[in-house]
Structures are given as C-alpha cells and as structure tokens.
Scaffold this active site. Sequence first.
Site, PDB file in Angstrom:
ATOM      1  N   GLU A   1       0.809  -1.223   0.000  1.00 10.44           N
ATOM      2  CA  GLU A   1       0.000   0.000   0.000  1.00 10.44           C
ATOM      3  C   GLU A   1       0.838   1.267   0.000  1.00 10.44           C
ATOM      4  O   GLU A   1       0.536   2.218   0.726  1.00 10.44           O
ATOM      5  CB  GLU A   1      -0.929   0.008   1.234  1.00 10.44           C
ATOM      6  CG  GLU A   1      -1.882  -1.143   1.254  1.00 10.44           C
ATOM      7  CD  GLU A   1      -2.688  -1.246   2.552  1.00 10.44           C
ATOM      8  OE1 GLU A   1      -3.875  -1.561   2.472  1.00 10.44           O
ATOM      9  OE2 GLU A   1      -2.121  -1.022   3.644  1.00 10.44           O
TER      10      GLU A   1
HETATM   11  C1  TNX Z   1      -4.430  -3.908   4.691  1.00  9.94           C
HETATM   12  S1  TNX Z   1      -2.930  -6.193   4.056  1.00  9.94           S
HETATM   13  C2  TNX Z   1      -3.143  -3.716   5.170  1.00  9.94           C
HETATM   14  C3  TNX Z   1      -2.960  -3.353   6.577  1.00  9.94           C
HETATM   15  C4  TNX Z   1      -4.258  -3.267   7.314  1.00  9.94           C
HETATM   16  C5  TNX Z   1      -5.162  -4.386   6.885  1.00  9.94           C
HETATM   17  C6  TNX Z   1      -6.434  -4.463   7.646  1.00  9.94           C
HETATM   18  C7  TNX Z   1      -1.785  -5.239   4.020  1.00  9.94           C
HETATM   19  C8  TNX Z   1      -0.555  -5.746   3.470  1.00  9.94           C
HETATM   20  N1  TNX Z   1      -2.004  -4.004   4.464  1.00  9.94           N
HETATM   21  O1  TNX Z   1      -2.260  -2.139   6.658  1.00  9.94           O
HETATM   22  O2  TNX Z   1      -4.000  -3.348   8.680  1.00  9.94           O
HETATM   23  O3  TNX Z   1      -5.458  -4.207   5.528  1.00  9.94           O
HETATM   24  O4  TNX Z   1      -7.156  -5.606   7.311  1.00  9.94           O
END
Ligand code: TNX
Length: 506
Positions: free
Chosen positions: A318
């Site tokens: 992300e």
């Molecule tokens: C996505 S999954 C994220 C996390 C959040 C999560 C909550 C991922 C690699 N990154 O930063 O905590 O969703 O479900």
Amino acid sequence: MRRLLLAVAALGLPLAVVPEAAAATSLGDVIPAPAEVAPAARADFRISPVTVVRTGPATRDIADRLARDLRRVTGQPLPVTSFAPGPVPKIALVLAPGDDTIGDEGYRLRVRRNAVTLRANTPAGLFAGTQTLRQLVRDRTIPGGSIVDYPRFAYRGAMLDLARHFHTPDEIRRYIDEISRFKVNHLHLHLTDDQGWRIQIDSWPRLTTVGAAPGTGVDGVGGGFLTKAQYRDLVRYAAARFVTIVPEVDMPGHVNAAQVAYPALTCDGVAPPPRTDTAVGYSSLCISSETTYRFVEDVIRELAALTPGPYLHIGGDEAHATSEADYLTFQQRVLPLVTKYGKTAYGWNEIAQSPLATNAVAQYWNTTTSNPTVAAAAANGMKVVMSPAQKAYLDMKYDPATPLGLSWAGYIEVRTAYDWDPAGHLTGVGEESVLGVEAPLWSETLRDLDDIEFMAFPRLAAIAELGWSPASTHDWESFRARLAAYGPQWTARGVDFYPSPQIDWR
Ligand code: TNX
C-alpha cells in the site's frame, strides 16, 4: 454421534458397524490432519501411574514439555527418563535420522498397548509428533495404531500486528503456545506502521521513545515496544517450540510513526502529526534522500542481528504515496541490503514489481485470484506465501454481528477460511512456487489477548491445516468434526475462541 446413529439406523445397518472414526477418540482426530493414519484394534495405550516418558538428552526439553502437558490432562506423574527397561509402559521419543519419507519436520507415531513410540529425523519432527500425541489423549487413553506425518509446505505462519495496538511479550508467548499446537512454524511480527514503532533500534532511539510513547496506537490507545532483550527472549521462546520469528519493518509506506520521530525521513523535513486513525497509504519515506537509506540500512542491520531465522520482512504494501518509479528505485536499493546482512527478503506482494524480487519471498494478500506480476516473478523463481485476505485474514469479521474486526475483504466464517487450496488459488502460482501459507491478524480493532484469541481461533486451525496436511486429506466434514472435538481443549486452557455456528461443539 446421535446424528450418526440415526443415519446408520436409517440405512438399516446393525449398530455394530458404527465406524471407529465416529468414536470420541480416534487416531485420526488431529488438527492438522495427518498424512497417513492406520488405526489398530485393541491396541490403545492407557497412561497409568507407572507410565514414563523416555528420551535422550538432546530431546529432553521436548519430552519435558510433553510430560508437563500430559500431567495436566491425565493427573499421572509421567516422569521423564533416559532409561526404561522393556516392560515399563512408556511413551518413547526417539531421534532416528535417515527416514526420507518424513523429512525435516515429519514423524512416525506407533501406539501399542504397552508402548507409544514417536520417531523423527529431527527435534522439530519430534516436537510436531508430540503435538499430535497431545491432541490424541482423552481420558488417559491414546488410540492404537500408527501415523506417518509430514508437512505439505515448509512455511506455516501466523502474523501479529504490534503497531496498531501493542501486544506484550506475555501475550505473544501465549499466542506462540497456541499456534505451535497446530504445527505453525513461523510467527511474523508486524513491528512498525503509521501509528507506532514497536522495536528498539539503538542507532535511531527516538523511533521508540517517540514512536512507542503512551497513546501511540489506534484511537490513542496503546504505547509500548519490545526491547532487544525482550525480542531475543521471544526468539528463544519461539525456537523452543520450533517457531521462527519473522520481523517486519514496513516501508516505504506505513512510516508515519518513524517520520514523527525523525522529520528528516520526510522530503520537506517537517514532522507530520502523529496518527491514531486507521487510514492507510498516505505516508512515504523520501526516496531521493540518502538519509532514507542510512536509516533503512541501520534498521535492517540491527534487525538482522536479532534474527537467527532466514527471513526479514520489509513490508512494501500500500505505498500509495510513493510513485511507481520511486517504489522501484527504493526496492532496487533495499532488497540488496537484506541480502547484505545475510537474510532472504520477504515482502507483501507489491514487491513482485521489482526485478530483484525473484530472489525474495512475496506474501500474497490481494483478493484477486489472478495477478500477472506475481505470476511472472514466480515463474522466475520468486517464492510465494499465500495470505489471500478474503480467506486468510484473521482480522476479518466472521459475520456482520462479529463485535471485533474489519470487513473490507468480506466476512470469513470457518468454512470460508478452510475451503481453498494454497497451490490452486492464484493463477500461475502452483505447488512449486508456494512456500506456504500465513494467517495475518491486524490489530486496528484488537487490544488484549482475548480479542486476539477470539479472532484467531478457530480460523487459525483451518489455515494451519491447509499449510500442513496433504491436499488429499482436505475435507470440510472431517475438519469440522475434528474441530468440534478440539473445542474442549481450548476451553480447558481458557482460550477465548469464537464458537462458530458452523461447528457442532461438544
Ligand atoms: C491492509 S494487508 C493492510 C494493513 C491493514 C489491513 C487491515 C496489508 C498488506 N495491508 O495495513 O491493517 O489491511 O485488514
């Protein structure tokens, strides 16, 4: 059982043919399902006041732990000894290298009336076998027969997020106790994120004096970090249970807490405000600044020194505030740093974009079942740990009424967590590319151990079975019956599991 008797009656069969498998204790009543199970009639072993646990000095710890566990459930003395003459009823743990079938983590278990023998090539294999044994003991009895068992995948993982809410060493130890019962052999600790930084780094001390101060956490609840001494202690505790700790420092995104502590990690040198909300994708290290790489190298060096295991997780998910070109530049600099300090780079599946990721391990978390970038990297040698969010995310609610958790990837009841194939889920990423599976537990909505347990169990058992058991054993009806039989063990240990309506709990 009653339902089965009715079914048998409906078929017009005599009750005498009720299969062994339906009994309260059966040799196959184990999670994860063993590879091969051969029950034997009239060969049950009964633990009595004269039963001993016999083992050699190299595996004394494993025997001690088994004996302690069995004393608790049987009330018998079960002394551990290195010598027990033939007729003494015994549970023997035997290290006997050279058995190719069972490999590095497998074991053979043989239960007869006068002795139980567990054999393995390695201590890890013996430990796995003791977990099986532990599940099989009911009313002081171990069902007769033999088991040959070994894992399908090398990597079976769980992840805890310490950044959104800190979890204490005690809570982490309790979690290790429970996951290792299902032969999970890696615990990934998500140590840093926008809300907090949870691991001591000597060369950048404000990461924890500022980034782990009271109030660093979602909703301003939390604070706390692991000192290096505590971290080493956890590594040792986990290793004694054949669990390898995998540290993660998330970058180039998810770095707000680091930037609050060190404004030099931003491009404009201005400290951002601390964040206690749950937004993602807004922070980025400054890709063009050499300070960034000094920071990253220091952190990787100190973390690698704390890590006996092969993997060092560098996040990479992300990174919406990092341009695509910058992301590639960053990975081009950072992936080799992990190698420089002797570790294999591990990252969320976004790292597959980097040409250097073919030597790394990618953790697949996306909800799509096709990802050409990941498939192409896998074709070039990259290994993949499967954590598809809509199946393996333990922080997703079970259903709309679940008081904790999130739902962006959907609701995940036990059957949903169980019914998928790690090597058939993602197009172009088959058995040979899959290193294993991992069940992440993000902590935005979780505070204490009860919260963790409620979200993790029973679903973690499902993911553990997908990681260990051969695909040929995969069967929902069998799994839900074994899970029902396991429930009382959680209850006895005070584990706050979710009593899913999909299971006929005993
Ligand atoms: C996505 S999954 C994220 C996390 C959040 C999560 C909550 C991922 C690699 N990154 O930063 O905590 O969703 O479900």
